[in-house]
Enzyme design. Structure first.
Site, PDB file in Angstrom:
ATOM      1  N   GLY A 232       0.806  -1.213   0.000  1.00 12.69           N
ATOM      2  CA  GLY A 232       0.000   0.000   0.000  1.00 12.69           C
ATOM      3  C   GLY A 232       0.836   1.259   0.000  1.00 12.69           C
ATOM      4  N   VAL A 255       2.805  -2.160 -14.631  1.00 12.18           N
ATOM      5  CA  VAL A 255       2.887  -0.922 -15.411  1.00 12.18           C
ATOM      6  C   VAL A 255       1.648  -0.066 -15.148  1.00 12.18           C
ATOM      7  CG1 VAL A 255       2.986   0.057 -17.735  1.00 12.18           C
ATOM      8  CG2 VAL A 255       4.280  -2.022 -17.198  1.00 12.18           C
ATOM      9  N   ASP A 259       1.031   5.767 -11.729  1.00 11.66           N
ATOM     10  CA  ASP A 259       0.267   6.830 -12.400  1.00 11.66           C
ATOM     11  C   ASP A 259      -1.213   6.746 -12.050  1.00 11.66           C
ATOM     12  OD1 ASP A 259       2.548   7.836 -13.628  1.00 11.66           O
ATOM     13  OD2 ASP A 259       2.329   6.543 -15.380  1.00 11.66           O
TER      14      ASP A 259
END
Length: 315
Positions: A232, A255, A259
């Site tokens: 986390g 991946v 973001d």
């Protein structure tokens, strides 16, 4: 206008393909490549789009590859804010070896910038910065951009009462420790970056939170988020120390997890969420992203479900 602006100085036209086997000195017959618009800020804007919002995405592009990039970008759930530069937008290449399932990723440096171009970019960002909104600077800097670009950007946010959320690494990250740097609203970094910046191993949650508090005490940021992969993330703000994590999920691809976290975390703050609630949504987004294939980011339905069951504890 949206109250979120993402900034991508060094975007990449991402090309991905597969091959039977990666071998030296052989002609490797690849599948038809898939092209995607890549870069930290672009992916953050895409994650915000996945939640049903629409961020403005400031992106520096140039040349033929830049036009290809822009054609793809216009199909994404975001509003492009284009800044034209010199040279050629970089490409990156990802190749999957079918035999082993391993992925090989080749990342190019991008076109060089002059200090004058960097200043022009700051001026252009100022023109599209949302009043009392959020600006997210994410991804690498092109060669030649001053290391203190993030602190220059943070300083000019004050003119718009805007808040800067910074997700950077390497030398620009270390430059934030310089005396006189402008304070970021939020600084996010991962475990490896944290230990590199701290100059020591961070062995447990308390050590991680202590280091985040050190950065705040040094006036680097108002809030610091430290990502810990499957464990986390930890957020420290004004003496409050929170740890959030979701239930374990099956990892398909890591991946886009970072973001996705930044995008949904920012989206939650822009909706008026408290720090700890934004953290909960951020870790849910990261967990959602790792369950998807390739470069796919988080999915709204998964984020909402994971956020409901995410644990939130004080440290």
């Amino acid at each position: 206008m949206s109250n979120i602006l993402t900034v991508t100085l060094n975007p990449a036209l991402d090309m991905s393909t597969t091959v039977d086997r990666v071998l030296p000195e052989e002609k490797l017959r690849c599948e038809a490549p898939v092209l995607e618009a890549g870069g930290g800020g672009i992916n953050v804007a895409r994650a915000i789009g996945a939640m049903g919002a629409r961020a403005h995405a400031f992106v520096a592009i140039s040349g033929y590859h830049g036009q290809q990039f822009l054609d793809i970008l216009r199909q994404e759930p975001l509003v492009p804010e284009v800044f034209h530069t010199h040279g050629e937008t970089r490409q990156s290449l990802a190749v999957i070896d079918r035999t082993t399932g391993e992925q090989y990723r080749f990342v190019m440096p991008g076109p060089g910038w002059s200090p004058e171009q960097a200043q022009d970019a700051l001026d252009a960002i100022a023109r599209v910065t949302p009043q009392r909104g959020y600006v997210v600077l994410s991804g690498s800097q092109p060669p030649g951009v001053p290391l203190h670009f993030p602190t220059q950007l943070a300083a000019q946010m004050q003119d718009h009462s805007a808040r800067l959320i910074l997700d950077t690494s390497g030398k620009p990250l270390k430059a934030l420790l310089n005396v006189g740097s402008a304070r970021q609203h939020v600084l996010r970094l991962d475990g490896a970056e944290s230990e590199d910046l701290a100059g020591r191993p961070l062995k447990d949650h308390h050590a991680v939170a202590d280091f985040a508090q050190e950065l705040i005490a040094r006036n680097v940021a108002e809030a610091v988020v430290l990502a810990m992969g499957g464990e986390g993330s930890i957020l420290v703000e004004d003496g409050h120390r929170w740890h959030a994590r979701t239930v374990p999920v099956k990892v398909r691809s890591k991946v886009g997890a970072g973001d996705s976290f930044v995008g949904v975390f920012t989206w939650a703050l822009s909706q008026g969420a408290a720090w700890e609630e934004a953290l909960r949504y951020g870790v849910a987004a990261a967990s959602s992203a790792v369950t998807t294939d390739g470069t796919e980011l988080c999915r709204r339905e998964d984020v909402e479900e994971l956020a409901k069951t995410a644990t939130l504890t004080r440290i």
